[in-house]
Motif scaffolding. Structure first.
Motif, PDB file in Angstrom:
ATOM      1  N   PHE A  17      45.262  21.994  30.802  1.00 33.62           N
ATOM      2  CA  PHE A  17      45.445  20.706  31.475  1.00 33.62           C
ATOM      3  C   PHE A  17      46.348  19.796  30.662  1.00 33.62           C
TER       4      PHE A  17
ATOM      5  N   ASN B 120      44.213  15.814  39.886  1.00 36.02           N
ATOM      6  CA  ASN B 120      45.181  16.898  39.740  1.00 36.02           C
ATOM      7  C   ASN B 120      46.302  16.701  40.754  1.00 36.02           C
TER       8      ASN B 120
ATOM      9  N   ILE C   2      38.782  20.306  40.626  1.00 35.85           N
ATOM     10  CA  ILE C   2      39.696  21.151  41.408  1.00 35.85           C
ATOM     11  C   ILE C   2      38.919  21.987  42.420  1.00 35.85           C
TER      12      ILE C   2
END
Length: 396
Positions: free
Chosen positions: A208, A165, A145
């Motif tokens: 997550f 993501n 990320i």
């Protein structure tokens, strides 16, 4: 010779039943998924499999042979080279695979492959090892990320998986990178069975979660299979679980994704309440993915017990002109070393309420007797180049 209107073929993914003669060539000498699970457990309750003759075929510590088994049983030996899911299933439906799909479990992917993937996607690659999908997110997702790097990893299967993501990497970009990876891994030396897009959400470790936007980029079967022959003849070919991914949708008229092996059996039970003519082909993957690869003997045994309960519900729904086949695609002995599949013969159990006989059949030298028998039942010729002979005449 009688014929069946509906055939239910259930693959208990990885339920091997003893080492193949060439198992030592694969590092799998002495493996026995079913037998070693039984030997390792104090209790093991599978009354419906017992009725079908599982312990008559394969001696089990806690399960007595059935005095009068309901159906027929034998071992199937794999003719193809390899011990992976796609090879096993493709062979069941008639294909003889002589080049096994590549796995990179122990070594990770070669530098040349990753360099080409990085160059063509424009992204730095991190990961490159065999890992649990949830653990690798906890380890590397924050870095992905923050930097835009790309997580690439594998497992004990023949797969290349890429995480992305959904908010920062983006689904379209993840799919683009996977399409490039699929093209690259068509080379023989890098040929994996599947490239899998693994999207997730969340911003920090512990939060997550993988999403349902997973997409598999599978190889198409190398030739036409029994599934194609059935579909082209106008019959229903209904899949449950991973079958769609394994065959890349080829030869199917309907596909049902499963959340778990129990859910897969629930879907199969609902399909059994419907009227159709043809095949319902089921893969129950949790045995392999959750328990075999993780070397969890108790988890595997408990999953078999949960399956057996649902099997009882299915048996109650079978009609006189239904045929049930239960088998496996390879082994994954949870008592063996490493985390890979194991090269094993597999059980074959066949039952119909209309059967007058039962007992041991001659062992078969290929899984392909399944596809050949199904095609024979519907009076359909197997595609050119396929292997396997029908045993329909023996299922009386």
């Amino acid at each position: 010779m009688k014929n069946y209107k509906r055939i239910f073929t259930i693959v208990v993914d990885s339920l091997g039943a003893g080492a193949m003669p060439d198992a030592a060539d694969y590092g799998d000498k002495g493996t026995d998924t079913l037998g070693h699970i039984s030997q390792s457990m104090d209790e093991f309750h599978i009354p419906n499999l017992q009725k079908l003759g599982i312990a008559n075929l394969h001696p089990l510590k806690q399960v007595d042979p059935a005095e009068k088994p309901l159906g027929y049983y034998s071992y199937l030996y794999e003719a193809s080279t390899g011990k992976d899911t796609m090879t096993g299933h493709w062979e069941m439906m008639g294909l003889h695979i002589t080049k096994p799909f590549k796995t990179f479990t122990e070594t990770g992917f070669p530098k040349e492959l990753l360099d080409e993937l990085s160059r063509r996607t424009g992204r730095t690659i991190i990961g490159n090892k065999s890992a649990s999908g949830t653990k690798i997110l906890d380890e590397l997702a924050e870095e992905e990320i923050a930097t835009g790097h790309m997580i690439v990893y594998t497992s004990a299967d023949s797969v290349l998986q890429i995480c992305g993501n959904e908010e920062t990497f983006g689904l379209d970009e993840l799919y683009r990178c996977c399409e490039i990876a699929r093209e690259i891994t068509m080379k023989d030396e890098w040929k994996v069975g599947r490239v899998i897009a693994r999207p997730y959400i969340g911003r920090k470790k512990g939060e997550f979660k993988r999403t349902s936007n997973r997409h598999d980029y599978a190889l198409k079967p190398y030739g036409k299979t029994a599934l194609n022959a059935l579909k082209e003849a106008g019959l229903s070919v209904i899949s449950v679980g991973k079958i769609f991914d394994i065959f890349d949708g080829e030869g199917l008229t309907e596909s049902n994704k499963s959340k778990s092996s129990v859910h897969g059996m629930e879907q199969t039970i609902e399909i059994a309440r419907r009227d159709f003519t043809g095949l319902c082909y089921v893969n129950l993957v949790d045995f392999d993915a959750l328990w075999g690869h993780r070397r969890d003997v108790c988890g595997y045994a408990k999953e078999l017990e949960r399956f057996d309960i649902k099997l009882g519900e299915l048996l109650d729904l079978l009609k006189e002109d239904d045929l049930l086949i239960i088998t496996a695609d390879h082994g994954n002995d949870p008592t063996h070393t490493g985390t890979d599949h194991t090269r094993e013969k597999v059980p074959f159990l066949a039952y119909s309420p209309s059967m007058e006989g039962s007992g041991k059949l001659k062992d078969a030298d290929t899984f392909a007797v399944i596809g050949a028998t199904i095609a024979d039942n519907f009076k359909i010729h197997m595609p050119e180049g396929t292997i396997g002979n029908s045993i329909l005449n023996n299922l009386k």
